[in-house]
Design a protein around this motif. Structure first.
Motif, mmCIF file in Angstrom:
data_model
loop_
_atom_site.group_PDB
_atom_site.id
_atom_site.type_symbol
_atom_site.label_atom_id
_atom_site.label_comp_id
_atom_site.label_asym_id
_atom_site.label_seq_id
_atom_site.Cartn_x
_atom_site.Cartn_y
_atom_site.Cartn_z
ATOM 1 N N SER A 147 -12.434 15.133 -16.044
ATOM 2 C CA SER A 147 -11.146 15.369 -15.384
ATOM 3 C C SER A 147 -11.203 15.142 -13.876
ATOM 4 O O SER A 147 -10.172 15.052 -13.222
ATOM 5 C CB SER A 147 -10.676 16.798 -15.666
ATOM 6 O OG SER A 147 -11.598 17.723 -15.121
ATOM 7 N N GLN A 148 -12.416 15.033 -13.316
ATOM 8 C CA GLN A 148 -12.576 14.860 -11.872
ATOM 9 C C GLN A 148 -13.251 13.544 -11.503
ATOM 10 O O GLN A 148 -13.767 13.396 -10.410
ATOM 11 C CB GLN A 148 -13.384 16.029 -11.302
ATOM 12 C CG GLN A 148 -12.708 17.362 -11.444
ATOM 13 C CD GLN A 148 -13.517 18.469 -10.792
ATOM 14 O OE1 GLN A 148 -14.236 18.242 -9.817
ATOM 15 N NE2 GLN A 148 -13.401 19.669 -11.321
ATOM 16 N N GLY A 149 -13.259 12.613 -12.424
ATOM 17 C CA GLY A 149 -13.837 11.299 -12.111
ATOM 18 C C GLY A 149 -14.957 10.875 -13.024
ATOM 19 O O GLY A 149 -15.370 9.726 -13.007
ATOM 20 N N GLY A 150 -15.528 11.799 -13.790
ATOM 21 C CA GLY A 150 -16.585 11.470 -14.745
ATOM 22 C C GLY A 150 -17.711 10.665 -14.130
ATOM 23 O O GLY A 150 -18.226 10.994 -13.056
ATOM 24 N N GLY A 151 -18.103 9.572 -14.810
ATOM 25 C CA GLY A 151 -19.216 8.734 -14.363
ATOM 26 C C GLY A 151 -18.967 7.965 -13.088
ATOM 27 O O GLY A 151 -19.849 7.308 -12.585
ATOM 28 N N GLY A 152 -17.754 8.070 -12.533
ATOM 29 C CA GLY A 152 -17.443 7.361 -11.298
ATOM 30 C C GLY A 152 -17.445 8.255 -10.066
ATOM 31 O O GLY A 152 -17.050 7.828 -8.985
ATOM 32 N N ALA A 153 -17.910 9.506 -10.238
ATOM 33 C CA ALA A 153 -17.903 10.442 -9.110
ATOM 34 C C ALA A 153 -19.043 11.450 -9.235
ATOM 35 O O ALA A 153 -19.521 11.721 -10.335
ATOM 36 C CB ALA A 153 -16.563 11.179 -9.041
ATOM 37 N N LEU A 154 -19.437 11.983 -8.114
ATOM 38 C CA LEU A 154 -20.471 13.026 -8.075
ATOM 39 C C LEU A 154 -19.895 14.276 -7.437
ATOM 40 O O LEU A 154 -19.127 14.199 -6.472
ATOM 41 C CB LEU A 154 -21.665 12.581 -7.217
ATOM 42 C CG LEU A 154 -22.520 11.452 -7.735
ATOM 43 C CD1 LEU A 154 -23.591 11.100 -6.689
ATOM 44 C CD2 LEU A 154 -23.182 11.819 -9.035
ATOM 45 N N LEU A 155 -20.283 15.440 -7.965
ATOM 46 C CA LEU A 155 -20.017 16.710 -7.299
ATOM 47 C C LEU A 155 -21.290 17.064 -6.558
ATOM 48 O O LEU A 155 -22.385 16.995 -7.117
ATOM 49 C CB LEU A 155 -19.675 17.815 -8.300
ATOM 50 C CG LEU A 155 -18.389 17.623 -9.095
ATOM 51 C CD1 LEU A 155 -18.151 18.823 -10.003
ATOM 52 C CD2 LEU A 155 -17.200 17.410 -8.176
ATOM 53 N N VAL A 156 -21.143 17.422 -5.297
ATOM 54 C CA VAL A 156 -22.310 17.703 -4.457
ATOM 55 C C VAL A 156 -22.202 19.123 -3.926
ATOM 56 O O VAL A 156 -21.177 19.513 -3.361
ATOM 57 C CB VAL A 156 -22.374 16.702 -3.265
ATOM 58 C CG1 VAL A 156 -23.588 16.957 -2.414
ATOM 59 C CG2 VAL A 156 -22.366 15.260 -3.780
ATOM 60 N N LEU A 157 -23.252 19.909 -4.134
ATOM 61 C CA LEU A 157 -23.314 21.279 -3.617
ATOM 62 C C LEU A 157 -24.088 21.263 -2.301
ATOM 63 O O LEU A 157 -25.208 20.759 -2.230
ATOM 64 C CB LEU A 157 -24.027 22.179 -4.632
ATOM 65 C CG LEU A 157 -24.096 23.652 -4.259
ATOM 66 C CD1 LEU A 157 -22.697 24.277 -4.204
ATOM 67 C CD2 LEU A 157 -24.960 24.407 -5.267
ATOM 68 N N LEU A 158 -23.443 21.799 -1.266
ATOM 69 C CA LEU A 158 -24.044 21.797 0.066
ATOM 70 C C LEU A 158 -24.553 23.168 0.444
ATOM 71 O O LEU A 158 -24.049 24.194 0.004
ATOM 72 C CB LEU A 158 -23.016 21.333 1.108
ATOM 73 C CG LEU A 158 -22.416 19.939 0.876
ATOM 74 C CD1 LEU A 158 -21.291 19.668 1.860
ATOM 75 C CD2 LEU A 158 -23.487 18.878 0.974
ATOM 76 N N ARG A 159 -25.562 23.176 1.303
ATOM 77 C CA ARG A 159 -26.146 24.405 1.817
ATOM 78 C C ARG A 159 -25.098 25.164 2.625
ATOM 79 O O ARG A 159 -24.312 24.545 3.350
ATOM 80 C CB ARG A 159 -27.312 24.029 2.720
ATOM 81 C CG ARG A 159 -28.394 25.058 2.871
ATOM 82 C CD ARG A 159 -29.534 24.514 3.719
ATOM 83 N NE ARG A 159 -30.372 23.528 3.072
ATOM 84 C CZ ARG A 159 -31.366 23.828 2.207
ATOM 85 N NH1 ARG A 159 -31.587 25.070 1.890
ATOM 86 N NH2 ARG A 159 -32.087 22.880 1.686
ATOM 87 N N ALA A 160 -25.091 26.474 2.503
ATOM 88 C CA ALA A 160 -24.112 27.293 3.234
ATOM 89 C C ALA A 160 -24.399 27.307 4.729
ATOM 90 O O ALA A 160 -25.483 27.141 5.178
ATOM 91 C CB ALA A 160 -24.126 28.727 2.699
#
Length: 160
Positions: A147-160
């Protein structure tokens, strides 16, 4: 009984001269190209062992970050606070834009961002696989839910 047997007539000798065939040594062009590419890749500061790739999906978790966090990211539990779309950019432009985007996101205190690289040939996807783990502020990344782009996007978690 000796050799050749007495009742066998030998073939007449040929008047042709046997010339030694000097063949050129084979030139393994593709092997050399592959070795050169491997050498260049090995000189990069990022070790491929730090990222896990299963099929088309990219995953990365920095040591010390729980796998539970990655699972939650994959299920879409984290709210995406900003995104960048790299469509239409070449590798150098995409790298510069990604660097600037991450710098601004860190400055704003954002925790979860989305990078849209597109599905296409996977050039930017492969580049992001190398670039992101080199950034100290990146704790983890995974393929975005469908729903957020699948194989065409990455979710990236950043340091606080």
């Amino acid at each position: 009984m000796g050799w050749p047997p007495e009742d066998v007539d030998p073939l007449p000798e040929t008047k042709r001269a046997e010339l030694p065939r000097e063949r050129p040594a084979p030139y393994p062009r593709q092997t050399r190209l592959d070795e050169k590419a491997t050498l260049q890749e090995s000189l990069a500061p990022f070790s491929p062992d730090d990222a896990m790739e299963t099929g088309e999906e990219l995953l990365f978790v920095r040591p010390g970050v729980s796998r539970q966090t990655l699972r939650k990211m994959r299920k879409g539990h984290w709210v995406v606070e900003a995104q960048i779309d790299l469509h239409g950019l070449d590798r150098h432009q995409a790298h510069a834009e990604t660097e600037e985007f991450l710098k601004k996101a860190k400055k704003r205190g954002l925790r979860c961002v989305r990078i849209v690289h597109g599905k296409g040939l996977g050039v930017l996807k492969g580049a992001l696989r190398k670039w992101l783990p080199m950034k100290n502020e990146v704790l983890a990344f995974t393929q975005a839910p469908a729903s957020q782009g699948g194989g065409g996007a990455l979710l990236v978690l950043l340091r606080a």
